[in-house]
Design a protein around this motif. Structure first.
Motif, PDB file in Angstrom:
ATOM      1  N   PRO A 188       0.797  -1.237   0.000  1.00 25.19           N
ATOM      2  CA  PRO A 188       0.000   0.000   0.000  1.00 25.19           C
ATOM      3  C   PRO A 188       0.823   1.278   0.000  1.00 25.19           C
ATOM      4  N   GLU A 189       1.961   1.271   0.686  1.00 22.23           N
ATOM      5  CA  GLU A 189       2.752   2.502   0.751  1.00 22.23           C
ATOM      6  C   GLU A 189       3.478   2.801  -0.555  1.00 22.23           C
ATOM      7  N   ARG A 190       3.500   1.839  -1.484  1.00 22.43           N
ATOM      8  CA  ARG A 190       4.182   2.048  -2.767  1.00 22.43           C
ATOM      9  C   ARG A 190       3.214   2.460  -3.878  1.00 22.43           C
ATOM     10  N   VAL A 191       1.930   2.367  -3.622  1.00 19.44           N
ATOM     11  CA  VAL A 191       0.946   2.648  -4.662  1.00 19.44           C
ATOM     12  C   VAL A 191       1.049   4.088  -5.152  1.00 19.44           C
ATOM     13  N   GLY A 192       1.182   5.022  -4.218  1.00 20.16           N
ATOM     14  CA  GLY A 192       1.183   6.441  -4.570  1.00 20.16           C
ATOM     15  C   GLY A 192       2.292   6.833  -5.523  1.00 20.16           C
ATOM     16  N   GLU A 193       3.476   6.222  -5.383  1.00 24.60           N
ATOM     17  CA  GLU A 193       4.593   6.624  -6.236  1.00 24.60           C
ATOM     18  C   GLU A 193       4.361   6.210  -7.689  1.00 24.60           C
ATOM     19  N   VAL A 194       3.688   5.073  -7.903  1.00 25.30           N
ATOM     20  CA  VAL A 194       3.381   4.654  -9.274  1.00 25.30           C
ATOM     21  C   VAL A 194       2.252   5.502  -9.844  1.00 25.30           C
ATOM     22  N   LEU A 195       1.228   5.766  -9.052  1.00 28.37           N
ATOM     23  CA  LEU A 195       0.126   6.603  -9.524  1.00 28.37           C
ATOM     24  C   LEU A 195       0.615   8.006  -9.877  1.00 28.37           C
ATOM     25  N   ALA A 196       1.605   8.510  -9.147  1.00 25.62           N
ATOM     26  CA  ALA A 196       2.146   9.841  -9.447  1.00 25.62           C
ATOM     27  C   ALA A 196       2.787   9.874 -10.826  1.00 25.62           C
ATOM     28  N   VAL A 197       3.499   8.814 -11.183  1.00 28.59           N
ATOM     29  CA  VAL A 197       4.094   8.730 -12.518  1.00 28.59           C
ATOM     30  C   VAL A 197       3.010   8.698 -13.582  1.00 28.59           C
ATOM     31  N   MET A 198       1.957   7.951 -13.329  1.00 22.71           N
ATOM     32  CA  MET A 198       0.872   7.847 -14.301  1.00 22.71           C
ATOM     33  C   MET A 198       0.127   9.171 -14.445  1.00 22.71           C
ATOM     34  N   LYS A 199      -0.041   9.896 -13.346  1.00 28.71           N
ATOM     35  CA  LYS A 199      -0.669  11.219 -13.425  1.00 28.71           C
ATOM     36  C   LYS A 199       0.164  12.151 -14.294  1.00 28.71           C
ATOM     37  N   ASN A 200       1.483  12.057 -14.161  1.00 24.05           N
ATOM     38  CA  ASN A 200       2.363  12.900 -14.979  1.00 24.05           C
ATOM     39  C   ASN A 200       2.215  12.574 -16.454  1.00 24.05           C
ATOM     40  N   LEU A 201       2.105  11.282 -16.779  1.00 22.69           N
ATOM     41  CA  LEU A 201       1.880  10.880 -18.169  1.00 22.69           C
ATOM     42  C   LEU A 201       0.567  11.441 -18.688  1.00 22.69           C
ATOM     43  N   ALA A 202      -0.458  11.386 -17.851  1.00 21.38           N
ATOM     44  CA  ALA A 202      -1.764  11.915 -18.256  1.00 21.38           C
ATOM     45  C   ALA A 202      -1.672  13.395 -18.584  1.00 21.38           C
ATOM     46  N   HIS A 203      -0.917  14.124 -17.798  1.00 27.45           N
ATOM     47  CA  HIS A 203      -0.768  15.566 -18.030  1.00 27.45           C
ATOM     48  C   HIS A 203      -0.006  15.863 -19.314  1.00 27.45           C
ATOM     49  N   GLN A 204       0.798  14.886 -19.783  1.00 24.75           N
ATOM     50  CA  GLN A 204       1.565  15.073 -21.014  1.00 24.75           C
ATOM     51  C   GLN A 204       0.741  14.767 -22.267  1.00 24.75           C
ATOM     52  N   GLY A 205      -0.476  14.292 -22.100  1.00 26.09           N
ATOM     53  CA  GLY A 205      -1.348  14.057 -23.247  1.00 26.09           C
ATOM     54  C   GLY A 205      -1.250  12.684 -23.865  1.00 26.09           C
ATOM     55  N   MET A 206      -0.677  11.712 -23.134  1.00 21.30           N
ATOM     56  CA  MET A 206      -0.585  10.346 -23.644  1.00 21.30           C
ATOM     57  C   MET A 206      -1.952   9.669 -23.591  1.00 21.30           C
ATOM     58  N   THR A 207      -2.354   9.007 -24.676  1.00 16.76           N
ATOM     59  CA  THR A 207      -3.552   8.178 -24.646  1.00 16.76           C
ATOM     60  C   THR A 207      -3.302   7.010 -23.702  1.00 16.76           C
ATOM     61  N   MET A 208      -4.189   6.829 -22.734  1.00 16.62           N
ATOM     62  CA  MET A 208      -3.985   5.797 -21.724  1.00 16.62           C
ATOM     63  C   MET A 208      -5.286   5.051 -21.457  1.00 16.62           C
ATOM     64  N   VAL A 209      -5.192   3.717 -21.373  1.00 20.23           N
ATOM     65  CA  VAL A 209      -6.306   2.881 -20.946  1.00 20.23           C
ATOM     66  C   VAL A 209      -5.820   2.103 -19.733  1.00 20.23           C
ATOM     67  N   ILE A 210      -6.513   2.262 -18.611  1.00 20.62           N
ATOM     68  CA  ILE A 210      -6.021   1.776 -17.323  1.00 20.62           C
ATOM     69  C   ILE A 210      -7.088   0.927 -16.651  1.00 20.62           C
ATOM     70  N   ALA A 211      -6.803  -0.357 -16.470  1.00 20.99           N
ATOM     71  CA  ALA A 211      -7.654  -1.194 -15.636  1.00 20.99           C
ATOM     72  C   ALA A 211      -7.208  -0.983 -14.200  1.00 20.99           C
ATOM     73  N   THR A 212      -8.120  -0.541 -13.337  1.00 25.86           N
ATOM     74  CA  THR A 212      -7.707  -0.170 -11.992  1.00 25.86           C
ATOM     75  C   THR A 212      -8.818  -0.378 -10.981  1.00 25.86           C
TER      76      THR A 212
END
Length: 260
Positions: A188-212
């Motif tokens: 659980p304590e590692r989830v946030g660091e991966v989600l932060a990277v994915m949020k950054n990708l989203a802000h860059q305009g990458m098309t993303m499909v995420i099962a979550t």
């Protein structure tokens, strides 16, 4: 843009079906994902989310229907008379433009973080190693892994391994990124660091499909939330609509169990 390039970064599924023997996993799936759109797939285990991602990535052939990524039929070429299966080299070319991040990190255990990121450009794209080392290190830095270039997977935490896996996918310069429950195997304590990277990708305009299963993440970053159950798309719309005011009783029952 014309021809195949007109649909770069887009995903289109129409009446998509996929079965494994007598088990129908996807039933008449319709999705239209625009370039730069962030789509979160939610739903119970076994609802078809992972299979849909694997079909989009070309890992699983579809049985019926239309599936296009970047404006091209996945695994097939359309002629005037019929659909013709692509050669393995052509399928590999298609897949090289699609980044896939799995639940389990799937890093090469005998390669360092840098070597994992270099593998695609060097082994698949046939680029010279010395020409892509700087970009590999820059990608590792972009996911918060600067200083870990020479570390092997066994020396990294789960969150760190997943961030290397994201950098490895980005090294192929994909037009679409797919994530299959990328935080489900993490502490659980590692989830946030991966989600932060994915949020950054989203802000860059990458098309993303995420099962979550991360509903807070879906609410924050998604343009569209798709609720799946039993291999069908039950409901789709904005996060505010699907997560806040679901129309279907099945969606409501699912969200009652997963939302705080």
């Amino acid at each position: 843009m014309t021809g195949a390039t007109a649909g770069v970064g887009t995903i289109e599924a129409r009446a998509l079906h996929k079965s494994f023997g007598d088990n129908t996993v996807l039933r008449s799936i319709d999705l239209h994902i625009a370039c730069g759109e962030i789509v979160c797939l939610i739903g119970p285990s076994g609802s078809g989310k992972s299979t849909l991602l694997r079909c989009i990535d070309g890992l699983e052939p579809v049985d019926h229907g239309v599936l296009k990524v970047n404006g091209e039929h996945v695994g097939y070429r359309e002629t005037e008379k019929q659909m013709v299966a692509l050669r393995p080299s052509e399928i590999a070319r298609q897949r090289a433009r699609i980044g896939m991040v799995f639940q389990q990190f799937n890093l090469f255990p005998t390669m360092t973080a840098r070597e994992n990121v270099l593998a695609g450009p060097v082994l698949v794209k046939k680029l010279r190693r010395r020409d892509v080392i700087a970009r590999a290190d820059a990608l590792l830095a972009s996911v918060g892994m600067a200083g870990h270039e020479e570390h092997y997977p066994w020396q990294l935490s789960g969150g760190q391994q997943q961030r290397v896996a994201i950098a490895r996918a980005l090294a192929m310069e994909p037009t679409v990124m797919l994530f299959d429950e990328p935080t489900s195997a993490l502490d659980p304590e590692r989830v946030g660091e991966v989600l932060a990277v994915m949020k950054n990708l989203a802000h860059q305009g990458m098309t993303m499909v995420i099962a979550t299963h991360e509903m807070g993440f879906a609410r924050e970053v998604a343009d569209t939330v798709v609720f799946m159950d039993g291999g069908v798309v039950v409901e789709q719309g904005s996060p505010a609509a699907v997560l806040g005011h679901p129309e279907h009783e099945r969606t409501q029952r699912f969200l009652e169990k997963v939302l705080p």
